[in-house]
Design a protein around this motif. Sequence first.
Motif, PDB file in Angstrom:
ATOM      1  N   MET A  57      86.476  39.244  11.595  1.00  0.00           N
ATOM      2  CA  MET A  57      86.547  37.824  11.228  1.00  0.00           C
ATOM      3  C   MET A  57      86.639  37.670   9.718  1.00  0.00           C
ATOM      4  O   MET A  57      87.379  36.822   9.214  1.00  0.00           O
ATOM      5  N   PHE A  94      90.183  32.156   1.956  1.00  0.00           N
ATOM      6  CA  PHE A  94      88.879  31.529   1.710  1.00  0.00           C
ATOM      7  C   PHE A  94      88.407  31.877   0.306  1.00  0.00           C
ATOM      8  O   PHE A  94      88.605  32.992  -0.173  1.00  0.00           O
ATOM      9  N   ASP A  95      87.772  30.913  -0.358  1.00  0.00           N
ATOM     10  CA  ASP A  95      87.330  31.152  -1.733  1.00  0.00           C
ATOM     11  C   ASP A  95      85.980  31.839  -1.784  1.00  0.00           C
ATOM     12  O   ASP A  95      85.702  32.617  -2.684  1.00  0.00           O
ATOM     13  N   GLN A 142      99.444  30.326   7.951  1.00  0.00           N
ATOM     14  CA  GLN A 142      98.040  30.165   7.582  1.00  0.00           C
ATOM     15  C   GLN A 142      97.615  31.125   6.471  1.00  0.00           C
ATOM     16  O   GLN A 142      96.550  30.964   5.899  1.00  0.00           O
ATOM     17  N   VAL A 143      98.431  32.124   6.230  1.00  0.00           N
ATOM     18  CA  VAL A 143      97.993  33.168   5.307  1.00  0.00           C
ATOM     19  C   VAL A 143      98.173  32.739   3.867  1.00  0.00           C
ATOM     20  O   VAL A 143      99.213  32.195   3.497  1.00  0.00           O
ATOM     21  N   GLN A 144      97.141  32.961   3.078  1.00  0.00           N
ATOM     22  CA  GLN A 144      97.281  32.667   1.656  1.00  0.00           C
ATOM     23  C   GLN A 144      97.160  33.906   0.788  1.00  0.00           C
ATOM     24  O   GLN A 144      97.500  33.882  -0.378  1.00  0.00           O
ATOM     25  N   ARG A 145      96.612  34.970   1.356  1.00  0.00           N
ATOM     26  CA  ARG A 145      96.598  36.246   0.634  1.00  0.00           C
ATOM     27  C   ARG A 145      97.355  37.252   1.497  1.00  0.00           C
ATOM     28  O   ARG A 145      96.741  38.052   2.204  1.00  0.00           O
ATOM     29  N   GLN A 147      93.273  34.424   4.998  1.00  0.00           N
ATOM     30  CA  GLN A 147      93.560  32.993   5.013  1.00  0.00           C
ATOM     31  C   GLN A 147      93.291  32.331   3.670  1.00  0.00           C
ATOM     32  O   GLN A 147      93.545  31.141   3.513  1.00  0.00           O
ATOM     33  N   ARG A 164      86.985  26.400  -0.131  1.00  0.00           N
ATOM     34  CA  ARG A 164      86.733  26.706   1.265  1.00  0.00           C
ATOM     35  C   ARG A 164      85.690  27.815   1.355  1.00  0.00           C
ATOM     36  O   ARG A 164      85.882  28.897   0.818  1.00  0.00           O
ATOM     37  N   GLN A 174      92.564  33.038  15.923  1.00  0.00           N
ATOM     38  CA  GLN A 174      91.396  33.128  15.042  1.00  0.00           C
ATOM     39  C   GLN A 174      91.630  32.304  13.780  1.00  0.00           C
ATOM     40  O   GLN A 174      90.747  31.584  13.321  1.00  0.00           O
ATOM     41  N   PHE A 175      92.846  32.400  13.234  1.00  0.00           N
ATOM     42  CA  PHE A 175      93.157  31.617  12.037  1.00  0.00           C
ATOM     43  C   PHE A 175      93.062  30.130  12.339  1.00  0.00           C
ATOM     44  O   PHE A 175      92.497  29.357  11.568  1.00  0.00           O
ATOM     45  N   VAL A 205      93.856  42.805   8.434  1.00  0.00           N
ATOM     46  CA  VAL A 205      93.637  42.051   9.667  1.00  0.00           C
ATOM     47  C   VAL A 205      94.273  42.775  10.848  1.00  0.00           C
ATOM     48  O   VAL A 205      93.764  42.736  11.965  1.00  0.00           O
ATOM     49  N   VAL A 265      83.419  26.579   6.920  1.00  0.00           N
ATOM     50  CA  VAL A 265      83.651  27.156   8.245  1.00  0.00           C
ATOM     51  C   VAL A 265      82.438  28.020   8.553  1.00  0.00           C
ATOM     52  O   VAL A 265      82.123  28.946   7.806  1.00  0.00           O
ATOM     53  N   ASP A 269      81.019  30.381  11.325  1.00  0.00           N
ATOM     54  CA  ASP A 269      81.380  31.066  12.566  1.00  0.00           C
ATOM     55  C   ASP A 269      80.925  32.518  12.479  1.00  0.00           C
ATOM     56  O   ASP A 269      80.754  33.061  11.384  1.00  0.00           O
ATOM     57  N   GLY A 276      90.025  38.289   8.460  1.00  0.00           N
ATOM     58  CA  GLY A 276      90.867  37.133   8.755  1.00  0.00           C
ATOM     59  C   GLY A 276      90.650  36.010   7.750  1.00  0.00           C
ATOM     60  O   GLY A 276      91.603  35.451   7.198  1.00  0.00           O
ATOM     61  N   TRP A 277      89.402  35.686   7.496  1.00  0.00           N
ATOM     62  CA  TRP A 277      89.085  34.619   6.528  1.00  0.00           C
ATOM     63  C   TRP A 277      89.682  34.932   5.171  1.00  0.00           C
ATOM     64  O   TRP A 277      90.206  34.075   4.477  1.00  0.00           O
TER      65      TRP A 277
END
Lengths: 334, 339
Positions: free
Chosen positions: A78, A87-88, B53-56, A85, A31, B301-302, B63, A63, A65, A81-82
Amino acid sequence: MKNVVPRLMLVCSACVVIGCNRSSTPDSGIRIGMMPKLVGIAFFDAAERGAREAADELGLQLVYDGPTDARSEDQIRMLDGWLAQGFDVLAVAPNDPEGISRTLKSARDAGATVLTWDTDANPELSTRQVFVNQAESQAIAFALVDVMAEGIQARGEQLAGDYLIVSGTPTAANQNVWMDFMRQRIEDTYPDMKLLPHLIPGEDQQKAQEQTAEAISAHPQLKGIWGITTVSLPAAAKATRDADEADQIYVTGVSLPSMMREFVQDGTVEKFVLWDVVDLGYLTVHIAKRLHDGTLEKGTFDIGRVKGVEVRESEVILGTPIVFDKSNIDDYSF
Amino acid sequence: VEETHGVNTHDASARAAASQLEPASKRFDRRRCLARLLPWSLLALALILVFSQVQRPSLLMSVWVPWAEVGCLAIAMTPIILVGGIDLSVGSMVALCGVVAGVLHHQFDWSIQAAACAALFAGFAAGGANGLLVVAGMPPLVATLATMAFYRGLAMTFSSAERFAGFPDGFLSWSTVFGVPAQFWLLGLTFLIAVTVVHGTRFGRWCYAIGDNRLAARFAAVPDKRVDGCLYAASGLVAALVAVLNMMRHNVAIPDAHMGVELQAIACVVVGGTLITGGRGSVPRTLLGVAVISNLDIALQFLSTSVPLLTTESRLVVIGILLITVAIWGERMEGIRDR
């Protein structure tokens, strides 16, 4: 009525939860989060087109944005947040090279691949791995100054007079580096050119036009204007045309062919400088993938459909800047 | 009943009145439960979305950090709104204090400790100036609207619209304390102090009395002007603390940062259930408001990374609708119109 509302809410929330679970099914590919300085301007829309093309080719989840205003703090929000989530890869065009650096550092510490594109972060503090540069900053800056000098001499005029640079945000690293090289070029090669203090209207076409118009009326000796963001050049051209000064003031700079077509056709602007923006977005995604896979090597290669990309220690150069004029402006789709 | 305990009347008569209201207040409690249901369920929903949604997870802290800053400002804002005031200048004060520290450290070679102290003092002074304007009789909305522009202008002028980057490592290392970003410690601290002062002291009861009926409070010998002054100064001080912590975290002081943060803070207070006209509300509720708004925003946002419809703009629409719903719901359920 009172019993209906909570039930409705429950149903809604259930729908949302189900919907989100479906959409977050684990994807096998990596990602990539790619962030422009801001969204909603033609330059970064064109870059997005290239980025999506590359993501489709490589089968990546992209993504794209960014903030609606060119603000560093929104970018940081942002990015955080990524990162949470999972993101790699993060590819960022930072609005402030210093302000973003600690965030990029924490991204690196968390194991993400971090690169910058279009404009750089502080390389040491951010520990970003690679900067995908559109062209050698010096080449862009020198091209800007040379186009101006040659254009004015071709009109049969002397170079002596006032010159103005209309930049974007005060902290944008790419514009600030170009301005340094432009000053150097002017000092070394065209000492007759006298630079006025540059304008920083932000990435805002309306503001840029107003400030340029004010500068035109305040400086009757004004010989030339550089608009060195894709937004400020059309703004400067419009201000010059509205002031009916296109014969006296030579306008050039950096912008998109699609935004400049009308000014080139009516003669307000003769030439301007840019690189292939679509290719820049395309290349960034390709480089991001290779960097993440650990297969990025130094040297000059063809990467995807982009020919002759120069990969250095911590910088990738897309190519040389393109000078646009009446003859070639219609060859480009961005 | 919460809203009567602020009024500075004789206990006996108040108790008598309360006992007469017994059946009504019972009905009231059920409605209040309903009123609380919506924000809590929204919070639960948002948290489910966020955590799904969180992976870390360890990075979730960062955040939340900007919202912890908003939370600090919102908690300082709560007593101001309780007395029927408002402080629109907090965002500008944060920027101004950051710039003061940046200018003193970078251009006047002050040590960073001295510069940070000066920033705190500047915040206190800026807040105190707000307080003076309000005490002098300006409506708080007008006074702080004016200083919002004024402090922002000062920040831009002092800094020549440039940001200051690069502070000593020793200073930056304080951005996390015991593994937790300093903003959360500040949030906890302001929360404890605010809860103690607003809900546990005579000063707090004065706040409610002033917000309920300023004239009546004045007749009851409540020093309303002094209370006003203290609250605005405290808000300025909190803004300065937020500014210093923000500098520690991002290694930069920006004159045009924290724009619109005052509106986020006010939204948190109101969504928490504090009446914007004053007299009713509480500090813990504001914390609930912060939790709801922040996690909704983060959840959206996620989601926006997988739901293309949720652009930056449409997220604002969703948040706006949800906030209006919460506000109307709370108002109806608490039966404000019925009274």
